[in-house]
Each structure stands twice: as C-alpha cells, then as structure tokens.
Design a protein around this motif. Sequence first.
Motif, mmCIF file in Angstrom:
data_model
loop_
_atom_site.group_PDB
_atom_site.id
_atom_site.type_symbol
_atom_site.label_atom_id
_atom_site.label_comp_id
_atom_site.label_asym_id
_atom_site.label_seq_id
_atom_site.Cartn_x
_atom_site.Cartn_y
_atom_site.Cartn_z
ATOM 1 N N VAL A 196 0.031 -59.138 1.955
ATOM 2 C CA VAL A 196 -0.433 -57.755 1.993
ATOM 3 C C VAL A 196 0.706 -56.852 2.455
ATOM 4 C CG1 VAL A 196 -2.058 -56.140 3.056
ATOM 5 C CG2 VAL A 196 -2.806 -58.452 2.438
ATOM 6 N N SER A 197 0.890 -55.747 1.784
ATOM 7 C CA SER A 197 1.974 -54.818 2.116
ATOM 8 C C SER A 197 1.509 -53.387 1.884
ATOM 9 C CB SER A 197 3.212 -55.110 1.260
ATOM 10 O OG SER A 197 2.919 -54.892 -0.115
ATOM 11 N N ARG A 198 2.378 -52.458 2.245
ATOM 12 C CA ARG A 198 2.115 -51.048 1.952
ATOM 13 C C ARG A 198 2.173 -50.842 0.435
ATOM 14 N NH1 ARG A 198 2.323 -46.651 5.103
ATOM 15 N NH2 ARG A 198 3.243 -47.906 6.782
ATOM 16 N N LEU A 199 1.282 -50.037 -0.082
ATOM 17 C CA LEU A 199 1.269 -49.748 -1.512
ATOM 18 C C LEU A 199 2.530 -48.987 -1.905
ATOM 19 C CD1 LEU A 199 -0.363 -49.769 -4.190
ATOM 20 C CD2 LEU A 199 -1.384 -47.593 -3.446
ATOM 21 N N HIS A 200 3.208 -49.442 -2.960
ATOM 22 C CA HIS A 200 4.442 -48.816 -3.415
ATOM 23 C C HIS A 200 4.176 -47.790 -4.518
ATOM 24 C CE1 HIS A 200 6.867 -51.460 -0.999
ATOM 25 N NE2 HIS A 200 6.360 -52.536 -1.582
ATOM 26 N N TYR A 201 5.064 -46.822 -4.612
ATOM 27 C CA TYR A 201 4.908 -45.753 -5.602
ATOM 28 C C TYR A 201 4.864 -46.323 -7.019
ATOM 29 C CZ TYR A 201 6.020 -41.957 -8.762
ATOM 30 O OH TYR A 201 5.990 -41.077 -9.827
ATOM 31 N N ARG A 202 5.722 -47.291 -7.323
ATOM 32 C CA ARG A 202 5.773 -47.820 -8.681
ATOM 33 C C ARG A 202 4.421 -48.400 -9.107
ATOM 34 N NH1 ARG A 202 9.688 -49.530 -12.290
ATOM 35 N NH2 ARG A 202 8.603 -49.939 -14.260
ATOM 36 N N THR A 203 3.760 -49.092 -8.193
ATOM 37 C CA THR A 203 2.448 -49.656 -8.487
ATOM 38 C C THR A 203 1.436 -48.551 -8.768
ATOM 39 O OG1 THR A 203 2.912 -51.548 -7.056
ATOM 40 C CG2 THR A 203 0.606 -51.151 -7.619
ATOM 41 N N VAL A 204 1.472 -47.492 -7.960
ATOM 42 C CA VAL A 204 0.552 -46.365 -8.154
ATOM 43 C C VAL A 204 0.834 -45.678 -9.483
ATOM 44 C CG1 VAL A 204 -0.272 -44.177 -7.220
ATOM 45 C CG2 VAL A 204 0.398 -46.002 -5.674
#
Length: 301
Positions: free
Chosen positions: A216-224
């Motif tokens: 689990v990690s912080r959501l990254h911009y690329r994924t969004v």
Amino acid sequence: MNSRNPVSVAAITTQFLQRPGLSPATVKSYESTLLPFLAEYGSFAIEILTRQTVSEYLNGLTQISYTTHHRHQSIIQALFNFAVEQGYVAHNPIARLKRRKPDASKGEHSTDTIIRYLTPDQLVVLYGAVQSDLRMNAIVHLLHRTGARIAEILALDLKNVNLAQQKFQVIGKGNRQRWCYYSDDAAQALADYFKYERHSTHTALFTAQQPFTKEVSRLHYRTVHDRWTELIAPASELADIRMHDLRHTFATERVGLISLEELRALMGHQKIETTLRYQKVTSQRAEIAAKRAFNSLKNAE
C-alpha cells in the motif's frame, strides 16, 4: 514485464472489456472504438506494437472528427495501460502522445474559451462517468468543490483533513498555505471512499495497492491520470477535458458571487491579475447566461 508467451492484441482486448465494474454502455462504446483497431492489429502480439505503428494507425483515421479521434486515442491508450498493469508489456508505447488538432479545412475549430471549464451538462456527464469508482469519485468531487490542484490533493494525509468542518489546508505554489472548503456531496463521496476503498494502514488521504505485492502506498498522479482518461473516454462530451479544468470550473462558478480578493484567497493566486482572468465571459458562457435570462423573463411574463 511478466515472462509469459506473446499475447495477441485481441486477447488483451477481451480481458480489457471483461473487467468488473464496466457498464454495458461503456463496453459497447469501447467495442465500437476498438473494432477497427482489432481488424488491423488484432492478431499481432501486443508487445511488438511500436509507437510509430500505433501513431500511423491513429493518423489514418481521417474520416472522423477530431473529438472522436481523441476518444479513439484515449481508449487505445487505456488498453495499453491495462496491458502494462497486467505485465504483458513493459510500457505504454503511446504514453504522452500529442492529440490531433482541429482541422480548419473541415470546419473544425477549437473553443474560444480562454479558460477551460466544464459546463453544467458536462459536469453531469463527468459525475456519471466516475460514479462507480469511489476513489475517483471522491477526487473529482474535491477538485470541483474546492478548486484545489490535483497535486495538492494527492499530497494530503488523512490527518490534514478536518472532517467535521469539511476543510483542509494545502501548500500551493510559492509555498503558500491556504484553506480549502468542500461541500456536503464531496463529504459523502469521501465517506463512501473511506468505508469501502481507502487502505487504513497508510497515512495518505488517497491510497493505492500494488496488484501483485499488495504493498500500500500513496496514490500517484500517473495512476489517477490513467484512470481519469479511461473513465471519461466513452463520453464524447468530455473530449479534451483535463482534471485541472475542474479548478477553473470552481473559479468560474464563483465569479460574481464572491469578491475577487476572496476568490484569490481560495485559489491561492499570488497575483490578482491571475484571478481577473475569470471575469472574462466567453461566448459559450454568455450563451448559457442569455438562455437563462430569456427563461427568467418568459416565466416572469
């Protein structure tokens, strides 16, 4: 990349269309867009398709409008993103590929809107498109209701959000701090995301989990960004719409309702000149205002 045998574009497309959560309308839209692509490259191993090959295919779609062309490119890009996630290819060959511009010889023209914002009708379509994805639905609500930048929202930890008072503080450009306030519908979208999708083991407001390692990690911009592109692709009304346009929408909705200084504070602008841009009424917004005025006069009569 996974050490699997070569897989055809057609096989990947089948998996892409059978993902859980896709509505029948979305599947139908994807199928109609991808059929011409499959007719040409369906039997090819997906890993051998190059940027040049896919670009030449897209450039050959001269019979469709530029907005439809954008939808074709977005859906094909989403297909390759899926192939990357599943380990069939190492990277998306058309990542950050520039979109086709309007062709004046065909009577195509880009909007004269200086600041790009969503109309009320487009907002209805957008909220419908992201409704099934609770995390994306919460992000879209916060972008639209607070005017915050996507980078500012993704940098938030849960402890930064005052859930009771429906506000949070961000650090914007120039290291300037400001408060962002969100509405009841955004609060409900957040509550649904917290209940069903957020990973409580991480401090970030928006979290992500790796499909294979389960880390689990912080959501990254690329994924969004990739998910945004995938969700809005079927809607021609949302062609060319960017997440950042929700920030502009927030501002244009408040022009005339609050003072420019108040709007400047909410937006975190360093210069008042930046805020003044939102006072410029485009032909599109003027038309909407005129129709509302006509309806008001008609009802008054």
